[in-house]
Design a protein around this motif. Structure first.
Motif, PDB file in Angstrom:
ATOM      1  N   ILE A 275      44.316  38.629  27.633  1.00  0.00           N
ATOM      2  CA  ILE A 275      45.436  37.854  28.174  1.00  0.00           C
ATOM      3  C   ILE A 275      46.420  38.753  28.904  1.00  0.00           C
ATOM      4  CG2 ILE A 275      47.493  36.537  27.515  1.00  0.00           C
ATOM      5  CD1 ILE A 275      45.787  35.185  25.375  1.00  0.00           C
ATOM      6  N   PHE A 276      46.639  39.964  28.373  1.00  0.00           N
ATOM      7  CA  PHE A 276      47.641  40.847  28.967  1.00  0.00           C
ATOM      8  C   PHE A 276      47.047  41.952  29.832  1.00  0.00           C
ATOM      9  CE2 PHE A 276      50.367  38.717  26.062  1.00  0.00           C
ATOM     10  CZ  PHE A 276      51.614  38.771  26.660  1.00  0.00           C
ATOM     11  N   VAL A 277      45.731  41.968  30.000  1.00  0.00           N
ATOM     12  CA  VAL A 277      45.117  42.976  30.873  1.00  0.00           C
ATOM     13  C   VAL A 277      44.203  42.306  31.891  1.00  0.00           C
ATOM     14  CG1 VAL A 277      43.669  45.024  30.986  1.00  0.00           C
ATOM     15  CG2 VAL A 277      45.263  44.752  29.088  1.00  0.00           C
ATOM     16  N   SER A 278      43.136  41.682  31.422  1.00  0.00           N
ATOM     17  CA  SER A 278      42.158  41.102  32.340  1.00  0.00           C
ATOM     18  C   SER A 278      42.738  39.933  33.136  1.00  0.00           C
ATOM     19  CB  SER A 278      40.922  40.642  31.562  1.00  0.00           C
ATOM     20  OG  SER A 278      40.271  41.742  30.961  1.00  0.00           O
ATOM     21  N   THR A 279      43.551  39.107  32.496  1.00  0.00           N
ATOM     22  CA  THR A 279      44.147  37.981  33.212  1.00  0.00           C
ATOM     23  C   THR A 279      44.995  38.462  34.380  1.00  0.00           C
ATOM     24  OG1 THR A 279      44.153  36.525  31.279  1.00  0.00           O
ATOM     25  CG2 THR A 279      45.728  36.022  33.017  1.00  0.00           C
ATOM     26  N   LEU A 280      45.800  39.499  34.128  1.00  0.00           N
ATOM     27  CA  LEU A 280      46.628  40.023  35.202  1.00  0.00           C
ATOM     28  C   LEU A 280      45.781  40.666  36.292  1.00  0.00           C
ATOM     29  CD1 LEU A 280      49.600  41.467  33.153  1.00  0.00           C
ATOM     30  CD2 LEU A 280      49.490  39.359  34.454  1.00  0.00           C
ATOM     31  N   GLY A 281      44.638  41.223  35.907  1.00  0.00           N
ATOM     32  CA  GLY A 281      43.720  41.737  36.910  1.00  0.00           C
ATOM     33  C   GLY A 281      43.189  40.624  37.795  1.00  0.00           C
ATOM     34  N   HIS A 282      42.751  39.527  37.179  1.00  0.00           N
ATOM     35  CA  HIS A 282      42.264  38.383  37.951  1.00  0.00           C
ATOM     36  C   HIS A 282      43.340  37.898  38.921  1.00  0.00           C
ATOM     37  CE1 HIS A 282      38.322  37.623  36.384  1.00  0.00           C
ATOM     38  NE2 HIS A 282      38.730  37.554  35.128  1.00  0.00           N
TER      39      HIS A 282
ATOM     40  N   ALA B 101      47.342  47.803  37.486  1.00  0.00           N
ATOM     41  CA  ALA B 101      48.765  48.004  37.785  1.00  0.00           C
ATOM     42  C   ALA B 101      48.975  48.276  39.270  1.00  0.00           C
ATOM     43  CB  ALA B 101      49.319  49.156  36.945  1.00  0.00           C
ATOM     44  N   GLY B 102      48.085  49.080  39.875  1.00  0.00           N
ATOM     45  CA  GLY B 102      48.212  49.377  41.292  1.00  0.00           C
ATOM     46  C   GLY B 102      48.044  48.139  42.156  1.00  0.00           C
TER      47      GLY B 102
END
Length: 276
Positions: free
Chosen positions: A122-129, A186-187
């Motif tokens: 939720i806090f890593v892969s979702t933000l990547g998507h 993040a980038g």
């Protein structure tokens, strides 16, 4: 819910209709089914199999189909409604579609791997998507604002997102350098936020001064802590209390890394004028 509110928060000028934003999420959720079709095609005789240790496999078998599928909700919203009336709307609806896709994907992970894995996604892969699709979505208004050919810029942005997506998945699943995957996320998100600030300033509604900095970091961090408590409650049912507390402690320690990423996602500096 956390990232839905964040996506709508990015639209600081004229909020999009709630119903249309929910439709975009629904379209993203439905689009996941197309990935299963890709999986079936990959299983056909004569098709090269998926080699998990090969980074190119992650790029072409994961990154490419998922990025194609995630942009479809934006295409539907653009063709079927008139809601995209300012540059930042492209990013808002593109990211909402990605959010719907990720929500369904996270549900499958919850069913197969439990709440611990899902909380991390939720806090890593979702933000990547959201970031990868956001890059493709913002390429349209970006190209128009700089008088560049859209038919050239969009494929370039899509190629970049496919590559970043595949490399991220490879790093976090197949290597000991998962932190490099976080840096990729993040980038990419930093790029999206920077362009959101620029697109807001290009809006036809930007005519009156607003605060130079807008932030929702505090409620995002609070949401993460509440999620950790929810995971603790779930883990306490199936693990000894000491083990569940170790999981909770590890999740809170992860906040030190995620906190830096959240500062990227949850702060806007539009420096613009807005017509109310």
């Amino acid at each position: 819910t956390i990232w839905f509110l964040l996506d709508r928060w990015w639209d600081v000028l004229v909020k999009e209709p709630l119903l249309t934003t929910l439709v975009a999420i629904g379209l993203g959720a439905v689009s996941v089914e197309l990935i299963f079709v890709v999986g079936d095609l990959r299983a056909l005789p004569g098709v090269v199999g998926f080699a998990e240790g090969d980074p190119l496999a992650w790029i072409f078998y994961v990154g490419f189909p998922e990025e194609i599928v995630k942009i479809l909700p934006l295409v539907v919203i653009r063709l079927c409604t008139r809601e995209i009336d300012e540059p930042v709307d492209w990013v808002v609806y593109g990211c909402l579609g990605a959010l719907g896709f990720s929500a369904v994907e996270n549900y499958y992970y919850l069913s197969g791997y439990g709440s611990g894995m899902t909380a991390a996604r939720i806090f890593v892969s979702t933000l990547g998507h959201v970031a990868y699709t956001g890059i493709v979505a913002l390429s349209v208004p970006l190209a128009r604002s700089r008088s560049l050919p859209v038919v050239l810029v969009v494929p370039l942005a899509l190629t970049f997102s496919v590559f970043a997506h595949g490399v991220f998945d490879y790093f976090v699943t197949q290597t000991e350098f998962g932190s490099l995957g976080l840096l990729i996320n993040a980038g990419c998100m930093k790029l999206v936020i920077a362009e959101i600030n620029r697109l807001i300033r290009l809006s036809p509604f930007a005519v009156k001064r607003v605060p130079a900095t807008l932030s929702c970091t505090r409620w995002s961090v609070a949401a993460y802590i509440l999620l950790c408590i929810g995971v603790l409650t779930d883990q306490a049912r199936i693990l000894p209390h000491a083990a569940a507390l170790r999981v909770f402690s590890h999740d809170l320690e992860s906040l030190l890394i995620l906190g830096t990423m959240m500062l990227v996602y949850t702060v806007l500096k539009p420096r613009l004028r807005v017509r109310f």
